[in-house]
Design a protein around this motif. Structure first.
Motif, short mmCIF file in Angstrom:
data_model
loop_
_atom_site.label_atom_id
_atom_site.label_comp_id
_atom_site.label_asym_id
_atom_site.label_seq_id
_atom_site.Cartn_x
_atom_site.Cartn_y
_atom_site.Cartn_z
N PRO A 1 0.84 -1.21 0.00
CA PRO A 1 0.00 0.00 0.00
C PRO A 1 0.87 1.26 0.00
CG PRO A 1 0.11 -0.91 2.20
CD PRO A 1 0.91 -1.82 1.33
N ILE B 1 0.39 4.26 4.81
CA ILE B 1 -0.28 3.08 5.37
C ILE B 1 0.78 2.05 5.78
CG2 ILE B 1 -1.91 1.21 4.87
CD1 ILE B 1 -3.12 4.12 5.11
N MET C 1 0.42 1.51 9.69
CA MET C 1 -0.60 0.48 9.94
C MET C 1 0.06 -0.90 9.95
SD MET C 1 -3.49 2.28 9.89
CE MET C 1 -3.89 3.96 9.35
N ILE D 1 0.01 -3.80 8.25
CA ILE D 1 -0.62 -4.14 6.97
C ILE D 1 -1.00 -5.62 6.86
CG2 ILE D 1 0.15 -2.21 5.53
CD1 ILE D 1 2.40 -4.00 4.57
N LEU E 1 -4.60 -5.80 7.28
CA LEU E 1 -5.44 -5.09 6.31
C LEU E 1 -5.67 -5.95 5.07
CD1 LEU E 1 -3.87 -1.50 6.57
CD2 LEU E 1 -6.05 -2.27 7.52
N PRO E 2 -6.72 -5.71 4.28
CA PRO E 2 -7.76 -4.69 4.47
C PRO E 2 -8.57 -4.93 5.74
CG PRO E 2 -8.34 -6.17 2.66
CD PRO E 2 -6.95 -6.52 3.08
N HIS E 3 -9.06 -3.82 6.31
CA HIS E 3 -9.79 -3.90 7.58
C HIS E 3 -11.17 -4.53 7.40
CE1 HIS E 3 -11.93 -0.48 6.02
NE2 HIS E 3 -10.85 0.27 5.99
N ILE E 4 -11.83 -4.77 8.53
CA ILE E 4 -13.13 -5.46 8.47
C ILE E 4 -14.31 -4.51 8.28
CG2 ILE E 4 -12.46 -7.42 9.92
CD1 ILE E 4 -14.29 -5.86 12.12
N TRP E 5 -14.05 -3.20 8.28
CA TRP E 5 -15.16 -2.25 8.18
C TRP E 5 -15.88 -2.40 6.84
CZ3 TRP E 5 -10.94 1.38 10.25
CH2 TRP E 5 -10.90 1.32 11.65
N CYS E 6 -17.18 -2.09 6.85
CA CYS E 6 -18.04 -2.29 5.68
C CYS E 6 -17.64 -1.35 4.53
CB CYS E 6 -19.50 -1.98 6.03
SG CYS E 6 -20.19 -2.95 7.36
N PRO E 7 -18.07 -1.68 3.30
CA PRO E 7 -17.84 -0.75 2.19
C PRO E 7 -18.44 0.63 2.50
CG PRO E 7 -18.69 -2.85 1.39
CD PRO E 7 -18.76 -2.91 2.88
N GLY F 1 -12.43 4.09 8.28
CA GLY F 1 -11.11 3.99 7.64
C GLY F 1 -10.51 5.37 7.37
#
Lengths: 282, 66
Positions: A2, A6, A10, A12, A15-21, A26
């Motif tokens: 990335p 990042i 972060m 890495i 990542l990618p994180h679990i947050w929704c689209p 983020g």
């Protein structure tokens, strides 16, 4: 691989994180990383990364402590500020940053919030305020606007919402501000001011939860929710140039309150020295 | 040469939220099968707004290698 930012700040491999689209979290997490990076690079501040501690509680927001590559601790529900207080007390030279959510910080942890503000503990609290409990399935939170729907308020919430920044200011916080996911540059600057401020600072960042809050309340997707922020949240210079009529229904993005008051760990240190001197003189 | 940038995309991190597409001032981006792509005929000016707004860190500016 990335971006450099990042990669640098972060974990890495998580990542990618679990947050929704389209989740705003983020963006806020990136804002915190940029704020820290800019303070590290600022010759006046020279923030030492090794002195930064990221503390979080429980909820969608609080996953951030796991993603951010700093000294970090993911604590129990509502207790992020309590743990952060302990860390700051043990090592006052640390820069303790609390990442929390509206539910974590103003419901379950409401008591910790007001008392840390009252004491003017030298913490920086960044709330990822998305008006809902996302992780547990969309229950209404203390910041859900009255009349809005949630899984636990299918006919609309009756409760008046908290304005977390006002709540903290009323309890004694010496720096409070409001940011948003849309207003990236402004929010980064507010987080930087919060970190530099000596005393309790709280930056209430309006996030967006398209999955639960947005869908339940027909607010559209992430793009529409960000457009709402663009149209209804106004940065400082423009806000203060507006007439009272124009300000109606608009929210200021910027510093809300800023005052000076002795910081708690400083006062504690003074108290220890005073009592030790008195004891030695006996 | 310092200052020269390029736009980089990692579609495996993209969740297709469409924020970068909607807020790109040059309308240079599109979603293809729910993943961000640079339009073939685009006028990207490397402003970096997409990097700032992407919640998933799937698009960013990078220094151009010599």
């Amino acid at each position: 691989m990335p971006s450099e930012l990042i990669h640098e700040f972060m974990r890495i491999d998580h990542l990618p994180h679990i947050w929704c689209p389209g989740c705003g979290n983020g963006v806020i997490m990136r804002d915190v990383a940029v704020a820290i990076q800019e303070l590290m690079d600022d010759p006046e501040v020279k923030l030492n990364r090794e002195k930064v501690v990221i503390v979080s509680g429980i909820g969608c927001s609080s996953r951030a402590a796991g993603y951010m590559d700093f000294n970090s601790i993911h604590t129990t529900h509502g207790r992020a500020i309590a743990f952060a207080t302990g860390i700051k007390f043990a090592k006052p030279e640390l820069e303790v940053i609390v990442l929390t959510g509206d539910g974590d910080c103003s419901a379950i942890g409401g008591n910790h919030l007001i008392h840390a503000a009252r004491r003017n503990m030298g913490l920086t609290v960044v709330t990822f305020n998305n008006d809902i409990y996302g992780m547990t399935g969309g229950q209404y939170s203390p910041t859900t606007p009255a009349g809005d729907k949630a899984t636990t308020a299918p006919y609309g919430s009756l409760d008046r919402p908290f304005d977390i920044a006002q709540l903290a200011a009323g309890a004694g916080a010496t720096f409070t501000a409001r940011g948003s996911v849309y207003h990236v540059r402004e929010t980064i600057d507010l987080i930087k001011q919060g970190i530099r401020h000596k005393g309790f600072s709280l930056i209430d960042v309006y996030s967006v939860c398209p999955t639960y809050y947005g869908r339940k309340n027909h607010k559209g997707g992430p793009v529409e929710m960000l457009r709402w922020q663009k149209e209804n949240m106004v940065p400082t210079a423009r806000y203060y140039a507006m007439s009272e009529e124009q300000k109606a229904g608009k929210l200021l993005v910027g510093t809300l309150t800023h005052s000076e008051y002795p910081e708690y760990t400083d006062e504690y240190d003074k108290l220890v020295k005073r009592v030790q001197a008195e004891m030695a003189g006996r | 040469m310092a200052g020269k940038k390029k736009l980089v995309l990692d579609t495996s991190w993209c969740k297709g939220c469409g924020i970068c597409v909607a807020f790109c001032p040059k309308n240079a981006l599109e979603l293809v099968e729910e993943r961000v792509h640079l339009k073939p005929d685009n006028e990207c000016v490397l402003c970096g707004l997409c990097e700032m707004r992407c919640p998933d860190y799937a698009i960013w500016l990078e220094d151009l290698e010599e």
